[in-house]
Design a protein around this motif. Structure first.
Motif, PDB file in Angstrom:
ATOM      1  N   THR A 225       1.013  -1.098  -0.059  1.00 48.21           N
ATOM      2  CA  THR A 225      -0.141  -0.139  -0.046  1.00 48.21           C
ATOM      3  C   THR A 225       1.022   1.269   0.243  1.00 48.21           C
ATOM      4  OG1 THR A 225      -1.905  -1.057   0.918  1.00 48.21           O
ATOM      5  CG2 THR A 225      -1.533   1.251   1.381  1.00 48.21           C
ATOM      6  N   GLN A 226       1.905   1.269   0.946  1.00 47.03           N
ATOM      7  CA  GLN A 226       2.587   2.422   0.997  1.00 47.03           C
ATOM      8  C   GLN A 226       3.384   2.689  -0.553  1.00 47.03           C
ATOM      9  OE1 GLN A 226       5.644   1.340   3.754  1.00 47.03           O
ATOM     10  NE2 GLN A 226       4.190   1.206   5.265  1.00 47.03           N
ATOM     11  N   ARG A 227       3.917   1.547  -1.280  1.00 50.60           N
ATOM     12  CA  ARG A 227       4.474   1.893  -2.635  1.00 50.60           C
ATOM     13  C   ARG A 227       3.234   2.614  -3.488  1.00 50.60           C
ATOM     14  NH1 ARG A 227       4.286  -1.993  -7.168  1.00 50.60           N
ATOM     15  NH2 ARG A 227       6.090  -1.727  -8.500  1.00 50.60           N
ATOM     16  N   LEU A 228       2.035   2.066  -3.565  1.00 53.39           N
ATOM     17  CA  LEU A 228       1.103   2.410  -4.499  1.00 53.39           C
ATOM     18  C   LEU A 228       0.787   4.006  -3.952  1.00 53.39           C
ATOM     19  CD1 LEU A 228      -1.470  -0.288  -4.608  1.00 53.39           C
ATOM     20  CD2 LEU A 228      -0.319   0.629  -6.576  1.00 53.39           C
ATOM     21  N   VAL A 229       0.584   4.314  -2.797  1.00 46.89           N
ATOM     22  CA  VAL A 229       0.415   5.563  -2.673  1.00 46.89           C
ATOM     23  C   VAL A 229       1.526   6.535  -2.765  1.00 46.89           C
ATOM     24  CG1 VAL A 229      -0.024   7.236  -0.605  1.00 46.89           C
ATOM     25  CG2 VAL A 229      -1.063   5.027  -0.392  1.00 46.89           C
ATOM     26  N   ARG A 230       2.851   6.343  -2.683  1.00 50.49           N
ATOM     27  CA  ARG A 230       3.810   6.974  -3.118  1.00 50.49           C
ATOM     28  C   ARG A 230       3.830   7.386  -4.640  1.00 50.49           C
ATOM     29  NH1 ARG A 230       7.010   3.696   0.523  1.00 50.49           N
ATOM     30  NH2 ARG A 230       7.642   2.592  -1.170  1.00 50.49           N
ATOM     31  N   VAL A 231       3.617   6.300  -5.518  1.00 48.96           N
ATOM     32  CA  VAL A 231       3.410   6.273  -6.877  1.00 48.96           C
ATOM     33  C   VAL A 231       2.349   7.153  -7.141  1.00 48.96           C
ATOM     34  CG1 VAL A 231       2.995   5.014  -8.775  1.00 48.96           C
ATOM     35  CG2 VAL A 231       4.660   3.907  -7.367  1.00 48.96           C
ATOM     36  N   LEU A 232       1.304   6.927  -6.698  1.00 44.94           N
ATOM     37  CA  LEU A 232      -0.056   7.943  -7.274  1.00 44.94           C
ATOM     38  C   LEU A 232       0.119   9.273  -6.836  1.00 44.94           C
ATOM     39  CD1 LEU A 232      -2.679   5.098  -6.785  1.00 44.94           C
ATOM     40  CD2 LEU A 232      -1.946   6.184  -9.006  1.00 44.94           C
ATOM     41  N   PHE A 233       0.612   9.648  -5.521  1.00 45.66           N
ATOM     42  CA  PHE A 233       0.780  10.743  -5.053  1.00 45.66           C
ATOM     43  C   PHE A 233       1.728  11.542  -5.687  1.00 45.66           C
ATOM     44  CE2 PHE A 233      -0.994  11.359  -0.153  1.00 45.66           C
ATOM     45  CZ  PHE A 233      -2.016  10.735  -0.742  1.00 45.66           C
ATOM     46  N   THR A 234       2.784  10.975  -6.101  1.00 43.08           N
ATOM     47  CA  THR A 234       3.844  11.383  -6.827  1.00 43.08           C
ATOM     48  C   THR A 234       3.523  11.934  -8.129  1.00 43.08           C
ATOM     49  OG1 THR A 234       5.504  10.549  -5.730  1.00 43.08           O
ATOM     50  CG2 THR A 234       6.448  11.531  -7.503  1.00 43.08           C
ATOM     51  N   ALA A 235       2.960  10.971  -9.095  1.00 48.14           N
ATOM     52  CA  ALA A 235       2.430  11.237 -10.377  1.00 48.14           C
ATOM     53  C   ALA A 235       1.508  12.262 -10.418  1.00 48.14           C
ATOM     54  CB  ALA A 235       1.927   9.597 -10.870  1.00 48.14           C
ATOM     55  N   PHE A 236       0.679  12.290  -9.374  1.00 47.78           N
ATOM     56  CA  PHE A 236      -0.520  13.297  -9.246  1.00 47.78           C
ATOM     57  C   PHE A 236      -0.071  14.657  -9.194  1.00 47.78           C
ATOM     58  CE2 PHE A 236      -3.518  15.767  -6.623  1.00 47.78           C
ATOM     59  CZ  PHE A 236      -4.591  15.826  -7.384  1.00 47.78           C
ATOM     60  N   PHE A 237       1.090  14.923  -8.083  1.00 47.70           N
ATOM     61  CA  PHE A 237       1.433  16.176  -7.943  1.00 47.70           C
ATOM     62  C   PHE A 237       2.479  16.625  -9.000  1.00 47.70           C
ATOM     63  CE2 PHE A 237       0.397  15.351  -3.430  1.00 47.70           C
ATOM     64  CZ  PHE A 237      -0.500  16.441  -3.447  1.00 47.70           C
ATOM     65  N   THR A 239       1.988  15.885 -12.204  1.00 49.05           N
ATOM     66  CA  THR A 239       1.128  15.997 -13.380  1.00 49.05           C
ATOM     67  C   THR A 239       0.634  17.502 -13.113  1.00 49.05           C
ATOM     68  OG1 THR A 239       0.881  13.795 -13.977  1.00 49.05           O
ATOM     69  CG2 THR A 239      -0.872  15.584 -14.803  1.00 49.05           C
ATOM     70  N   HIS A 240       0.112  17.815 -12.104  1.00 47.29           N
ATOM     71  CA  HIS A 240      -0.834  18.802 -11.637  1.00 47.29           C
ATOM     72  C   HIS A 240      -0.083  20.208 -11.249  1.00 47.29           C
ATOM     73  CE1 HIS A 240      -4.516  16.912 -13.063  1.00 47.29           C
ATOM     74  NE2 HIS A 240      -3.984  15.810 -12.099  1.00 47.29           N
ATOM     75  N   LEU A 241       1.017  19.867 -10.751  1.00 48.61           N
ATOM     76  CA  LEU A 241       1.732  20.971 -10.087  1.00 48.61           C
ATOM     77  C   LEU A 241       2.852  21.268 -11.099  1.00 48.61           C
ATOM     78  CD1 LEU A 241       2.037  20.384  -6.327  1.00 48.61           C
ATOM     79  CD2 LEU A 241       0.383  21.541  -7.528  1.00 48.61           C
ATOM     80  N   THR A 242       3.592  20.613 -11.887  1.00 44.96           N
ATOM     81  CA  THR A 242       4.658  21.004 -12.907  1.00 44.96           C
ATOM     82  C   THR A 242       4.219  21.031 -14.143  1.00 44.96           C
ATOM     83  OG1 THR A 242       5.461  18.886 -13.102  1.00 44.96           O
ATOM     84  CG2 THR A 242       6.118  19.868 -11.288  1.00 44.96           C
ATOM     85  N   GLY A 243       2.840  20.604 -14.491  1.00 41.76           N
ATOM     86  CA  GLY A 243       2.483  20.458 -15.804  1.00 41.76           C
ATOM     87  C   GLY A 243       2.959  19.540 -16.921  1.00 41.76           C
ATOM     88  N   THR A 244       3.882  18.586 -16.371  1.00 44.10           N
ATOM     89  CA  THR A 244       4.296  17.566 -17.038  1.00 44.10           C
ATOM     90  C   THR A 244       3.382  16.587 -17.513  1.00 44.10           C
ATOM     91  OG1 THR A 244       6.034  15.643 -17.254  1.00 44.10           O
ATOM     92  CG2 THR A 244       5.287  16.064 -14.844  1.00 44.10           C
ATOM     93  N   ASP A 245       3.405  15.838 -18.715  1.00 49.01           N
ATOM     94  CA  ASP A 245       2.347  14.920 -19.072  1.00 49.01           C
ATOM     95  C   ASP A 245       2.925  13.429 -18.775  1.00 49.01           C
ATOM     96  OD1 ASP A 245      -0.226  16.438 -19.444  1.00 49.01           O
ATOM     97  OD2 ASP A 245       0.570  17.059 -21.350  1.00 49.01           O
ATOM     98  N   LYS A 246       4.062  13.172 -18.559  1.00 46.92           N
ATOM     99  CA  LYS A 246       4.736  11.899 -18.759  1.00 46.92           C
ATOM    100  C   LYS A 246       3.940  10.832 -17.909  1.00 46.92           C
ATOM    101  CE  LYS A 246       9.011   9.323 -17.569  1.00 46.92           C
ATOM    102  NZ  LYS A 246      10.500   9.414 -17.109  1.00 46.92           N
ATOM    103  N   TRP A 247       3.632  11.360 -16.568  1.00 48.55           N
ATOM    104  CA  TRP A 247       3.048  10.337 -15.514  1.00 48.55           C
ATOM    105  C   TRP A 247       1.582  10.460 -15.784  1.00 48.55           C
ATOM    106  CZ3 TRP A 247       7.231   8.046 -14.116  1.00 48.55           C
ATOM    107  CH2 TRP A 247       8.279   8.763 -13.967  1.00 48.55           C
TER     108      TRP A 247
END
Length: 270
Positions: A225-237, A239-247
């Motif tokens: 669960t920790q791994r999934l939360v780290r991945v999804l939170f990081t991808a989300f922020f 994407t939405h804070l830096t404007g990158t579409d990679k994730w």
């Protein structure tokens, strides 16, 4: 060629390219911790709210992971008693954003761009993050795990929010059941939003290490669960804070043990 979600998941599961420095928010007048890349200017910043009775140290790996990918992550150590004030906790999260944007952090003179701010949290910290976002126009994205209802209600605050929201809920959570908390917040959200249900997960799954509160609360730390939360939170922020579409592909597809339960934008596209 664009990377597939599975490849992106594997890449984002590992620490990012930045060395991480840990600091103390108390030096700026608020108890808590802050994790930053060793250097960088104009970085995105996220304030994280801890769960009920939990010290911020139980989220060390999550905060450090965000920092390793270039996101300044800070967590106030306030409202840790049995009867926390949700309104004051939200205010402390906003104060944390004030600190990371107003103070040069770390030995490398790190700075945070006030136009790249997010909020996140677990349990009451997740509900408080929603309250804080509703009262702060600087916030551009909000992510929660096992968000709890608050007073005043996080569901009412959610109606005012037009920024992207990501809400993760544990399928086996007996403390803040998904249908009564995260789902209600997601369905009240005024902007783009997604709810994911994490299978084989419990209320304390995102926490790290041991703590006396495990005798009162259901569940225990779970690495998957920790791994999934780290991945999804990081991808989300990212994407939405830096404007990158990679994730972005990680945010638009079901992942193993983290299926999308509610996402109006994806439903409309289908």
């Amino acid at each position: 060629m664009a990377s597939k979600p599975k490849e992106l998941l594997e890449e984002l599961s590992h620490p990012g390219p930045h060395d991480v420095v840990r600091g103390n928010l108390a030096l700026a007048g608020l108890p808590g911790v802050v994790f930053t890349p060793r250097s960088g200017l104009g970085l995105p910043g996220v304030a994280f709210g801890h769960g009920w009775l939990q010290p911020p140290g139980r989220y060390r790996e999550l905060l450090s992971h965000l920092a390793s990918w270039g996101i300044v992550a800070a967590a106030p150590a306030t409202q840790r008693g049995p009867l926390p004030s949700h309104r004051m906790f939200a205010a402390d999260l906003r104060s944390t954003l004030d600190i990371v944007t107003g103070v040069r952090l770390g030995p490398g003179g790190i700075s945070v761009d006030p136009a790249k701010l997010g909020l996140a949290g677990h349990s009451v910290g997740g509900g408080a993050a929603v309250l804080a976002a509703a009262g702060d126009e600087r916030v551009k994205a909000v992510a929660t795990f096992a968000a709890a209802q608050t007073l005043p209600p996080a569901t009412e605050a959610a109606r005012k929010l037009t920024v992207p929201g990501l809400h993760l809920a544990a399928k086996g959570d007996l403390v803040t059941p998904a249908t009564g908390n995260a789902e209600a917040i997601a369905k009240a959200w005024g902007g783009p939003v997604q709810l994911r249900i994490l299978d084989k997960s419990t209320h304390l799954a995102v926490t790290e290490g041991s703590h006396w509160s495990q005798r009162l609360l259901q569940g225990k730390p779970q690495r998957r669960t920790q791994r999934l939360v780290r991945v999804l939170f990081t991808a989300f922020f990212l994407t939405h804070l830096t404007g990158t579409d990679k994730w972005r592909p990680l945010l638009t597809t079901d992942l193993k043990r983290a299926t999308i339960d509610f996402d109006p934008s994806l439903d409309a596209a289908a």
